[in-house]
Design an enzyme around this catalytic site. Structure first.
Site, PDB file in Angstrom:
ATOM      1  N   TYR A  70       8.623  -1.393 -10.261  1.00 28.78           N
ATOM      2  CA  TYR A  70       7.123  -1.782 -10.294  1.00 28.78           C
ATOM      3  C   TYR A  70       7.116  -2.924 -11.235  1.00 28.78           C
ATOM      4  O   TYR A  70       6.485  -3.999 -11.222  1.00 28.78           O
ATOM      5  CB  TYR A  70       6.462  -0.386 -10.480  1.00 28.78           C
ATOM      6  CG  TYR A  70       4.838  -1.086 -10.743  1.00 28.78           C
ATOM      7  CD1 TYR A  70       3.891  -1.438  -9.794  1.00 28.78           C
ATOM      8  CD2 TYR A  70       4.201  -0.643 -11.814  1.00 28.78           C
ATOM      9  CE1 TYR A  70       2.735  -1.784  -9.876  1.00 28.78           C
ATOM     10  CE2 TYR A  70       2.806  -0.792 -12.082  1.00 28.78           C
ATOM     11  CZ  TYR A  70       2.100  -1.569 -11.060  1.00 28.78           C
ATOM     12  OH  TYR A  70       0.824  -2.056 -11.304  1.00 28.78           O
ATOM     13  N   LYS A  74       5.960  -6.885 -11.043  1.00 30.76           N
ATOM     14  CA  LYS A  74       4.726  -7.359 -11.615  1.00 30.76           C
ATOM     15  C   LYS A  74       5.200  -8.764 -12.473  1.00 30.76           C
ATOM     16  O   LYS A  74       4.423  -9.682 -12.803  1.00 30.76           O
ATOM     17  CB  LYS A  74       4.068  -6.428 -12.346  1.00 30.76           C
ATOM     18  CG  LYS A  74       3.175  -5.158 -11.438  1.00 30.76           C
ATOM     19  CD  LYS A  74       2.143  -6.061 -10.644  1.00 30.76           C
ATOM     20  CE  LYS A  74       1.568  -5.101  -9.642  1.00 30.76           C
ATOM     21  NZ  LYS A  74       0.277  -5.746  -8.805  1.00 30.76           N
TER      22      LYS A  74
HETATM   23  N1  LIG Z   1      -4.553   1.801 -11.393  1.00 28.03           N
HETATM   24  C1  LIG Z   1      -4.061   1.197 -12.568  1.00 28.03           C
HETATM   25  O1  LIG Z   1      -4.004   1.665 -13.579  1.00 28.03           O
HETATM   26  C2  LIG Z   1      -3.465  -0.359 -12.566  1.00 28.03           C
HETATM   27  C3  LIG Z   1      -2.765  -0.876 -13.739  1.00 28.03           C
HETATM   28  C4  LIG Z   1      -2.361  -1.952 -13.724  1.00 28.03           C
HETATM   29  C5  LIG Z   1      -2.336  -2.809 -12.525  1.00 28.03           C
HETATM   30  N2  LIG Z   1      -2.823  -2.215 -11.273  1.00 28.03           N
HETATM   31  C6  LIG Z   1      -2.780  -2.892 -10.021  1.00 28.03           C
HETATM   32  O2  LIG Z   1      -3.933  -3.036  -9.537  1.00 28.03           O
HETATM   33  C7  LIG Z   1      -3.778  -3.049  -8.028  1.00 28.03           C
HETATM   34  C8  LIG Z   1      -4.707  -2.057  -7.405  1.00 28.03           C
HETATM   35  O3  LIG Z   1      -4.141  -0.745  -7.887  1.00 28.03           O
HETATM   36  P1  LIG Z   1      -4.600   0.940  -7.401  1.00 28.03           P
HETATM   37  O4  LIG Z   1      -4.842   1.487  -9.019  1.00 28.03           O
HETATM   38  O5  LIG Z   1      -6.031   0.524  -6.802  1.00 28.03           O
HETATM   39  O6  LIG Z   1      -3.597   1.419  -6.725  1.00 28.03           O
HETATM   40  P2  LIG Z   1      -3.672   2.293  -5.371  1.00 28.03           P
HETATM   41  O7  LIG Z   1      -4.894   3.158  -5.568  1.00 28.03           O
HETATM   42  O8  LIG Z   1      -2.406   2.928  -5.291  1.00 28.03           O
HETATM   43  O9  LIG Z   1      -3.782   1.362  -4.329  1.00 28.03           O
HETATM   44  C9  LIG Z   1      -3.203   0.335  -3.849  1.00 28.03           C
HETATM   45  C10 LIG Z   1      -3.647  -0.412  -2.654  1.00 28.03           C
HETATM   46  O10 LIG Z   1      -2.442  -1.182  -2.131  1.00 28.03           O
HETATM   47  C11 LIG Z   1      -2.424  -1.016  -0.743  1.00 28.03           C
HETATM   48  N3  LIG Z   1      -0.907  -1.408  -0.354  1.00 28.03           N
HETATM   49  C12 LIG Z   1       0.124  -0.557  -0.759  1.00 28.03           C
HETATM   50  N4  LIG Z   1       1.121  -1.048  -0.046  1.00 28.03           N
HETATM   51  C13 LIG Z   1       0.587  -2.145   0.758  1.00 28.03           C
HETATM   52  C14 LIG Z   1       1.102  -3.259   1.591  1.00 28.03           C
HETATM   53  N5  LIG Z   1       2.359  -3.036   2.062  1.00 28.03           N
HETATM   54  N6  LIG Z   1       0.455  -4.217   2.213  1.00 28.03           N
HETATM   55  C15 LIG Z   1      -1.094  -3.984   1.859  1.00 28.03           C
HETATM   56  N7  LIG Z   1      -1.679  -3.386   1.195  1.00 28.03           N
HETATM   57  C16 LIG Z   1      -0.706  -1.979   0.434  1.00 28.03           C
HETATM   58  C17 LIG Z   1      -2.637   0.438  -0.723  1.00 28.03           C
HETATM   59  O11 LIG Z   1      -3.023   0.685   0.830  1.00 28.03           O
HETATM   60  P3  LIG Z   1      -2.668   2.136   1.667  1.00 28.03           P
HETATM   61  O12 LIG Z   1      -3.846   2.991   1.252  1.00 28.03           O
HETATM   62  O13 LIG Z   1      -2.673   1.731   3.207  1.00 28.03           O
HETATM   63  O14 LIG Z   1      -1.432   2.724   1.092  1.00 28.03           O
HETATM   64  C18 LIG Z   1      -3.824   0.661  -1.357  1.00 28.03           C
HETATM   65  O15 LIG Z   1      -5.046   0.142  -0.758  1.00 28.03           O
HETATM   66  C19 LIG Z   1      -2.375  -2.931  -7.794  1.00 28.03           C
HETATM   67  O16 LIG Z   1      -2.003  -4.378  -7.611  1.00 28.03           O
HETATM   68  C20 LIG Z   1      -1.749  -2.343  -8.799  1.00 28.03           C
HETATM   69  O17 LIG Z   1      -0.437  -3.022  -9.471  1.00 28.03           O
HETATM   70  C21 LIG Z   1      -3.219  -0.753 -11.223  1.00 28.03           C
END
Ligand SMILES: NC(=O)c1ccc[n+]([C@@H]2O[C@H](COP(=O)([O-])OP(=O)(O)OC[C@H]3O[C@@H](n4cnc5c(N)ncnc54)[C@H](OP(=O)(O)O)[C@@H]3O)[C@@H](O)[C@H]2O)c1
Length: 267
Positions: free
Chosen positions: A168, A172
């Site tokens: 991961y 990124k």
């Molecule tokens: N949460 C944090 O603390 C955090 C920190 C740093 C960065 N981020 C970044 O923020 C963004 C959102 O994170 P989040 O925390 O909301 O993650 P999350 O709750 O795990 O949600 C991930 C989302 O991405 C979708 N996804 C996964 N594989 C995919 C694919 N092949 N094609 C299209 N969509 C796909 C998932 O869809 P499904 O439901 O269909 O699986 C879900 O809607 C990501 O880019 C993550 O790297 C998050």
């Protein structure tokens, strides 16, 4: 009528972006999901939403045809433009997340896992950008927002010395370079590329006990290195801060890798 497309909007931050953007009836929001049938929370929100300004479209990062079809549909609805793309969808949690690169059961599992992260998070985001860039170029605000992560920062990797989540983290980091390349190519046209870290956001799925355990352990680990660390935040807080930044960002910041308060991650 500002238009926004948000990838990965079935849950977590993506859903949060859609909900916040849809609250303004003048916005047109395209909620892109990996699979429509796996997005019940989004469907429920859209069905009960008063403004009817959200379109749900299927676009899987690892299925280029679905991405192209979604972009075509967005163009059909908007008349060939898009103001803001939020490339948010990503693979984050994985059963072997805790393993360092030399701890995998064998080389083929290591290869498969690393390639899965690369294909989904790096190439998937690139395919999204490529499909939507013609619409963004024709839009009025021309903003491409890439949701990055502090875990992809070289400087922070050195300071934390964390070894987990390498696939991961590397995905990124690679995306940061892709964003700079796009920014360089499109600066003269005024298309802004900005990579934002959303904070440590409470999006993990699980029982309240599991979620609490995960975040309290992770926060304690981070505080060993950064005692004044803010800790985890809600989706609403992260989305509010990011949308304020997105609305104010200008072309001079294109190519930057920033925290949600606008400060550069790497100083
Ligand atoms: N949460 C944090 O603390 C955090 C920190 C740093 C960065 N981020 C970044 O923020 C963004 C959102 O994170 P989040 O925390 O909301 O993650 P999350 O709750 O795990 O949600 C991930 C989302 O991405 C979708 N996804 C996964 N594989 C995919 C694919 N092949 N094609 C299209 N969509 C796909 C998932 O869809 P499904 O439901 O269909 O699986 C879900 O809607 C990501 O880019 C993550 O790297 C998050």
């Amino acid at each position: 009528m500002p238009s926004y497309a948000v990838t990965g909007s079935s849950r977590g931050l993506g859903l949060g972006f859609v909900q916040a953007l849809a609250a303004d009836p003048s916005n047109t929001v395209f909620a892109l999901v990996r699979s429509i049938s796996s997005a019940p929370k989004l469907q429920e929100f859209v069905a009960g939403h008063a403004h009817k300004n959200v379109h749900i479209l299927q676009a899987d990062n690892v299925d280029v045809a679905s991405i192209k079809t979604a972009a075509k549909e967005v163009g059909r609805i908007t008349g060939g433009t898009l103001d803001v793309l939020i490339a948010n969808g990503a693979l984050m949690h994985h059963e072997r997340n805790k393993l360092m690169l030399d701890e995998f059961p064998d080389e083929s599992v290591l290869d498969d896992d690393m390639l899965t992260f690369y294909k989904t998070n790096v190439l998937g985001t690139i395919h999204m950008i490529n499909a939507f860039i013609p619409l963004l170029r024709a839009g009025s605000t021309k903003k491409c927002i890439i949701i990055g992560s502090a875990i992809g920062s070289h400087k922070l990797a050195r300071r934390t010395e964390f070894t987990d989540n390498p696939g991961y983290a590397m995905s990124k980091a690679a995306l940061n370079i892709a964003a700079v390349r796009y920014a360089s190519k499109y600066r003269s046209e005024g298309v802004i590329f900005l990579t934002i870290t959303p904070g440590f956001v409470r999006t993990l799925q699980g029982t309240p006990e599991e979620v609490e355990k995960f975040f309290s352990e992770a926060e304690a680990k981070i505080r060993e290195k950064f005692p004044s660390y803010e800790g985890s935040i809600t989706v609403e807080q992260s989305v509010r801060d990011q949308l304020a930044l997105i609305s104010s960002v200008t072309i001079d910041r294109s190519g930057d890798f920033v925290n949600r308060d606008g400060k550069n991650v790497e100083g």
